[in-house]
Design a protein around this motif. Structure first.
Motif, PDB file in Angstrom:
ATOM      1  N   ILE A   1      -3.341  -3.248  -5.819  1.00  0.00           N
ATOM      2  CA  ILE A   1      -3.675  -4.628  -6.147  1.00  0.00           C
ATOM      3  C   ILE A   1      -2.834  -5.151  -7.310  1.00  0.00           C
ATOM      4  O   ILE A   1      -2.576  -6.344  -7.417  1.00  0.00           O
ATOM      5  CB  ILE A   1      -5.191  -4.756  -6.473  1.00  0.00           C
ATOM      6  CG1 ILE A   1      -5.599  -6.231  -6.419  1.00  0.00           C
ATOM      7  CG2 ILE A   1      -5.529  -4.110  -7.820  1.00  0.00           C
ATOM      8  CD1 ILE A   1      -7.109  -6.435  -6.433  1.00  0.00           C
ATOM      9  N   VAL A   2      -2.386  -4.257  -8.198  1.00  0.00           N
ATOM     10  CA  VAL A   2      -1.497  -4.682  -9.292  1.00  0.00           C
ATOM     11  C   VAL A   2      -0.147  -5.106  -8.723  1.00  0.00           C
ATOM     12  O   VAL A   2       0.408  -6.150  -9.109  1.00  0.00           O
ATOM     13  CB  VAL A   2      -1.327  -3.556 -10.328  1.00  0.00           C
ATOM     14  CG1 VAL A   2      -0.257  -3.936 -11.358  1.00  0.00           C
ATOM     15  CG2 VAL A   2      -2.650  -3.270 -11.024  1.00  0.00           C
TER      16      VAL A   2
ATOM     17  N   SER B   1      -8.861  -8.989  -0.747  1.00  0.00           N
ATOM     18  CA  SER B   1      -9.055  -9.348   0.658  1.00  0.00           C
ATOM     19  C   SER B   1      -7.724  -9.474   1.395  1.00  0.00           C
ATOM     20  O   SER B   1      -7.631  -9.147   2.578  1.00  0.00           O
ATOM     21  CB  SER B   1      -9.843 -10.660   0.761  1.00  0.00           C
ATOM     22  OG  SER B   1      -9.096 -11.745   0.215  1.00  0.00           O
ATOM     23  N   TRP B   2      -6.700  -9.946   0.695  1.00  0.00           N
ATOM     24  CA  TRP B   2      -5.396 -10.144   1.346  1.00  0.00           C
ATOM     25  C   TRP B   2      -4.719  -8.821   1.721  1.00  0.00           C
ATOM     26  O   TRP B   2      -4.045  -8.739   2.736  1.00  0.00           O
ATOM     27  CB  TRP B   2      -4.471 -10.943   0.418  1.00  0.00           C
ATOM     28  CG  TRP B   2      -4.899 -12.378   0.254  1.00  0.00           C
ATOM     29  CD1 TRP B   2      -5.852 -13.041   0.967  1.00  0.00           C
ATOM     30  CD2 TRP B   2      -4.385 -13.296  -0.711  1.00  0.00           C
ATOM     31  NE1 TRP B   2      -5.972 -14.346   0.523  1.00  0.00           N
ATOM     32  CE2 TRP B   2      -5.081 -14.534  -0.505  1.00  0.00           C
ATOM     33  CE3 TRP B   2      -3.434 -13.230  -1.713  1.00  0.00           C
ATOM     34  CZ2 TRP B   2      -4.817 -15.665  -1.270  1.00  0.00           C
ATOM     35  CZ3 TRP B   2      -3.182 -14.365  -2.468  1.00  0.00           C
ATOM     36  CH2 TRP B   2      -3.874 -15.562  -2.266  1.00  0.00           C
ATOM     37  N   ILE B   3      -4.886  -7.811   0.894  1.00  0.00           N
ATOM     38  CA  ILE B   3      -4.191  -6.539   1.174  1.00  0.00           C
ATOM     39  C   ILE B   3      -5.140  -5.488   1.730  1.00  0.00           C
ATOM     40  O   ILE B   3      -4.737  -4.344   1.998  1.00  0.00           O
ATOM     41  CB  ILE B   3      -3.495  -5.987  -0.085  1.00  0.00           C
ATOM     42  CG1 ILE B   3      -4.517  -5.606  -1.160  1.00  0.00           C
ATOM     43  CG2 ILE B   3      -2.467  -6.958  -0.618  1.00  0.00           C
ATOM     44  CD1 ILE B   3      -3.900  -4.862  -2.345  1.00  0.00           C
ATOM     45  N   GLY B   4      -6.435  -5.864   1.887  1.00  0.00           N
ATOM     46  CA  GLY B   4      -7.405  -4.925   2.444  1.00  0.00           C
ATOM     47  C   GLY B   4      -7.662  -3.757   1.536  1.00  0.00           C
ATOM     48  O   GLY B   4      -7.832  -2.615   1.996  1.00  0.00           O
TER      49      GLY B   4
ATOM     50  N   MET C   1       3.086   5.856  -3.200  1.00  0.00           N
ATOM     51  CA  MET C   1       4.226   6.677  -3.619  1.00  0.00           C
ATOM     52  C   MET C   1       4.317   6.784  -5.140  1.00  0.00           C
ATOM     53  O   MET C   1       4.795   7.775  -5.676  1.00  0.00           O
ATOM     54  CB  MET C   1       5.539   6.088  -3.069  1.00  0.00           C
ATOM     55  CG  MET C   1       5.768   6.323  -1.584  1.00  0.00           C
ATOM     56  SD  MET C   1       7.441   5.828  -1.072  1.00  0.00           S
ATOM     57  CE  MET C   1       7.372   4.049  -1.237  1.00  0.00           C
ATOM     58  N   ASN C   2       3.864   5.753  -5.842  1.00  0.00           N
ATOM     59  CA  ASN C   2       4.059   5.689  -7.289  1.00  0.00           C
ATOM     60  C   ASN C   2       2.771   5.867  -8.102  1.00  0.00           C
ATOM     61  O   ASN C   2       2.799   5.761  -9.325  1.00  0.00           O
ATOM     62  CB  ASN C   2       4.704   4.354  -7.666  1.00  0.00           C
ATOM     63  CG  ASN C   2       6.134   4.242  -7.186  1.00  0.00           C
ATOM     64  OD1 ASN C   2       7.046   4.797  -7.786  1.00  0.00           O
ATOM     65  ND2 ASN C   2       6.325   3.536  -6.071  1.00  0.00           N
ATOM     66  N   ASP C   3       1.651   6.137  -7.424  1.00  0.00           N
ATOM     67  CA  ASP C   3       0.357   6.304  -8.088  1.00  0.00           C
ATOM     68  C   ASP C   3       0.038   5.112  -8.991  1.00  0.00           C
ATOM     69  O   ASP C   3      -0.239   5.262 -10.183  1.00  0.00           O
ATOM     70  CB  ASP C   3       0.331   7.611  -8.902  1.00  0.00           C
ATOM     71  CG  ASP C   3      -1.070   7.929  -9.424  1.00  0.00           C
ATOM     72  OD1 ASP C   3      -2.053   7.544  -8.750  1.00  0.00           O
ATOM     73  OD2 ASP C   3      -1.181   8.532 -10.512  1.00  0.00           O
ATOM     74  N   ILE C   4       0.116   3.936  -8.403  1.00  0.00           N
ATOM     75  CA  ILE C   4      -0.257   2.708  -9.108  1.00  0.00           C
ATOM     76  C   ILE C   4      -1.253   1.957  -8.237  1.00  0.00           C
ATOM     77  O   ILE C   4      -1.255   2.117  -7.003  1.00  0.00           O
ATOM     78  CB  ILE C   4       0.965   1.801  -9.390  1.00  0.00           C
ATOM     79  CG1 ILE C   4       1.677   1.440  -8.093  1.00  0.00           C
ATOM     80  CG2 ILE C   4       1.908   2.448 -10.389  1.00  0.00           C
ATOM     81  CD1 ILE C   4       2.803   0.421  -8.238  1.00  0.00           C
ATOM     82  N   PRO C   5      -2.110   1.140  -8.804  1.00  0.00           N
ATOM     83  CA  PRO C   5      -3.052   0.367  -7.977  1.00  0.00           C
ATOM     84  C   PRO C   5      -2.295  -0.632  -7.101  1.00  0.00           C
ATOM     85  O   PRO C   5      -1.455  -1.399  -7.583  1.00  0.00           O
ATOM     86  CB  PRO C   5      -3.918  -0.355  -9.014  1.00  0.00           C
ATOM     87  CG  PRO C   5      -3.762   0.432 -10.280  1.00  0.00           C
ATOM     88  CD  PRO C   5      -2.355   0.944 -10.245  1.00  0.00           C
TER      89      PRO C   5
ATOM     90  N   GLN D   1       0.830  -1.204   0.000  1.00  0.00           N
ATOM     91  CA  GLN D   1       0.000   0.000   0.000  1.00  0.00           C
ATOM     92  C   GLN D   1       0.872   1.264   0.000  1.00  0.00           C
ATOM     93  O   GLN D   1       0.574   2.230  -0.711  1.00  0.00           O
ATOM     94  CB  GLN D   1      -0.918   0.002   1.237  1.00  0.00           C
ATOM     95  CG  GLN D   1      -1.956  -1.102   1.259  1.00  0.00           C
ATOM     96  CD  GLN D   1      -3.096  -0.857   0.271  1.00  0.00           C
ATOM     97  OE1 GLN D   1      -3.106   0.130  -0.453  1.00  0.00           O
ATOM     98  NE2 GLN D   1      -4.053  -1.782   0.220  1.00  0.00           N
ATOM     99  N   SER D   2       1.943   1.257   0.784  1.00  0.00           N
ATOM    100  CA  SER D   2       2.830   2.426   0.856  1.00  0.00           C
ATOM    101  C   SER D   2       3.513   2.685  -0.479  1.00  0.00           C
ATOM    102  O   SER D   2       3.544   3.821  -0.978  1.00  0.00           O
ATOM    103  CB  SER D   2       3.890   2.214   1.943  1.00  0.00           C
ATOM    104  OG  SER D   2       3.307   2.099   3.211  1.00  0.00           O
TER     105      SER D   2
END
Length: 541
Positions: free
Chosen positions: A380-381, A537-540, A374-378, A369-370
């Motif tokens: 989940i990708v 679900s894994w990364i919320g 920082m990089n403006d990317i999803p 998530q952090s």
């Protein structure tokens, strides 16, 4: 083969031997010794210390002959004064005072009151009287008697020295021409100077103010013969200019090497960079040299940018929080291979490994998530990359591929073969993937804004970064951001659709040169789509 920047002298820029060779081809090398490639300022300070000692010795010689200095030829006095003044320029290079040099000049320029005649008479008056004493005129006294009489009269007084001797009275009256006995002291000094061959002898039999005298001290300071153009032999005394010109040659040589190189084909390693910066700081002490180094910092940084970026990545990664998970070891990999078929190995998918993948993604969730933010990317990708790439081939596998690729000749490329979805054979080693995120070395370098060639040393730096989950995540995040800029430069991460994300993650596998359709329709993207809900679900997310 390495791609370290080399200078015209054939040495790697920044290594000690690089500076030694530059010095060897320059006067400063002969003056300081070739090993002092980054210590010019300190070496010049040592020369200044020698200069101060020489000034003290010259002052001592001048003071020992203070009453005869005025009788030394004006040109000879001027030469020694120019020698002293020429050394001032050396002192100025390090902002040092001139020690006793000013007192030497005062004496040589007859500005010191002690150099005046005792009586105030001129040189010509004293010289004329001294010749009369030596010639004797009509007087019957021997030369030694005449000089002895002058000495007694100067020391004890005229009346006491002559008594009732009329000839002596008449002789002194003829010599003095109405002056007091101080004039006799001047005459005696002049006769002493004439008797010494019109010179002042000092230590070692040298003559004060002579060419031999100046040459002796020139060598004592500089330890060698210096080029005639700068030395006293041509009457130039340009010692400071000699050192400055030599240092400027050093600066220009280094700047030329930085200009002639190509940052896209070569680099400067950290230790060499540090030595180059030490040199820059050293040469910057000299104002006339610093002008030749105006573009030094910018040129040097181009060869060092990748290491600056590595440090930035490491600093960013240090704050990332990663939970615990089970490392994918060689043993776990062997168990996976034994329990799997070829398709499962290629897809890195079987029941046992799925458990490890889930734990891995969950452990990285906060860091993902952090980095995504920082990089403006999803996020989940990035999680999809972590899920897909984790596990599979044993860790030693990549090193084996790199070893084979480095030793097999290019013509054997046609004999390469596939093993568990991995091509074994020749080819660029920078295309081998490392770490849990399975990122190619060249893509890691590109994420550091480095598009030059990677040699063994740089490849190893990339491997270190990719084998650490924190730094690997930062690199992967940057790489995904760069890939996003290809197709979606004006779309924020939170605006991307599932189809957009499939294109992005597909590019991670297919590369930046793939078409959007190829990336979006790849099996890599399809697998991401199939895991989309679980990854959320894994990364919320």
């Amino acid at each position: 083969m390495d791609y370290l920047l080399r200078g015209k002298n054939g040495c790697i820029v920044g290594l000690p031997e690089y500076f030694e060779q530059i010095n060897r081809d320059n006067y400063v090398g002969r003056l300081f010794g070739t090993q002092y490639g980054m210590k010019y300022y300190d070496q010049i300070k040592k020369i200044v210390n020698k200069t101060h000692n020489v000034f003290d010795e010259i002052l001592s010689d001048l003071q020992s002959h203070i009453k005869m200095i005025r009788y030394i030829g004006e040109r000879d006095r001027e030469n020694l004064a120019n020698f002293v003044s020429g050394l001032y320029a050396v002192c100025n290079l390090v902002g040092s005072g001139t020690g006793s040099g000013d007192r030497c000049l005062n004496i040589l320029q007859l500005s010191n009151y002690e150099t005046n005649t005792e009586s105030g008479a001129s040189n010509s008056e004293v010289e004329s009287a001294a010749k009369d004493v030596i010639d004797g005129g009509p007087f019957s006294m021997f030369r030694s008697e005449r000089i002895d009489l002058l000495q007694k009269a100067a020391d004890w007084g005229i009346s006491f020295s002559v008594g009732d001797d009329l000839e002596k009275k008449s002789f002194l009256a003829e010599v003095l021409h109405g002056r007091d006995r101080d004039f006799l002291k001047d005459i005696l000094n002049r006769i002493l100077f004439m008797d010494s061959g019109s010179r002042c002898n000092v230590h070692g039999g040298m003559v004060l103010c002579s060419k031999e005298y100046i040459d002796y001290y020139e060598k004592q300071i500089f330890g060698m013969d210096i080029p005639d153009f700068y030395s006293h032999s041509w009457g130039n005394f340009m010692y400071g200019q000699l050192i400055t010109d030599s240092l400027r040659t050093v600066a220009k040589t280094i700047m030329q090497d930085l200009s002639d190189g190509n940052p896209e084909e070569s680099y400067i390693a950290p230790g060499n960079y540090d030595r180059m910066m030490d040199l820059y700081e050293d040469l910057s002490h000299f104002s006339e040299v610093s002008s030749d180094l105006m573009l030094f910092g910018g040129k040097l940084e181009k060869y060092y940018s990748i290491f600056r970026e590595i440090k930035r990545v490491q600093e960013q990664a240090a704050s990332l929080n990663i939970g615990s998970y089970e490392e994918w070891t060689n043993i776990k990999s062997a168990e996976f291979w034994l329990d799997s078929n070829i398709k499962q190995i290629i897809d890195k998918s079987i029941g046992k490994i799925e458990v490890y993948k889930e734990k891995y993604v969950k452990a990285l969730a906060e860091a993902i998530q952090s980095v995504a933010s920082m990089n403006d990317i999803p996020a989940i990708v990035l999680a999809g990359v972590a899920y897909t790439e984790y596990g599979g081939a044993p860790p030693f596998f990549d090193n084996g591929k790199r070893f084979l690729s480095s030793i097999l000749p290019d013509w054997m490329d046609q004999y390469s073969f596939m093993l568990a979805g991995q091509r074994i054979g020749t080819g660029p080693t920078d295309r081998i993937s490392y770490g849990n995120l399975s990122m190619q070395l060249r893509r890691a370098a590109e994420s550091l804004d480095f598009y030059g060639k990677l040699d063994g040393y740089l490849e190893q730096q990339m491997i270190f970064l990719l084998q650490d989950d924190r730094t690997a995540l930062v690199l992967c995040g940057t790489h995904l951001h760069n890939l996003k800029e290809i197709d979606f430069p004006d779309i924020r991460a939170d605006q991307m659709t599932l189809e957009d994300m499939k294109t992005l993650i597909g590019r991670y596998n297919q590369g930046p040169d793939a078409t959007p359709e190829e990336a979006r329709n790849s099996s890599y993207a399809a697998r991401f789509e199939g895991m989309y809900s679980k990854l959320q679900s894994w990364i919320g997310d």
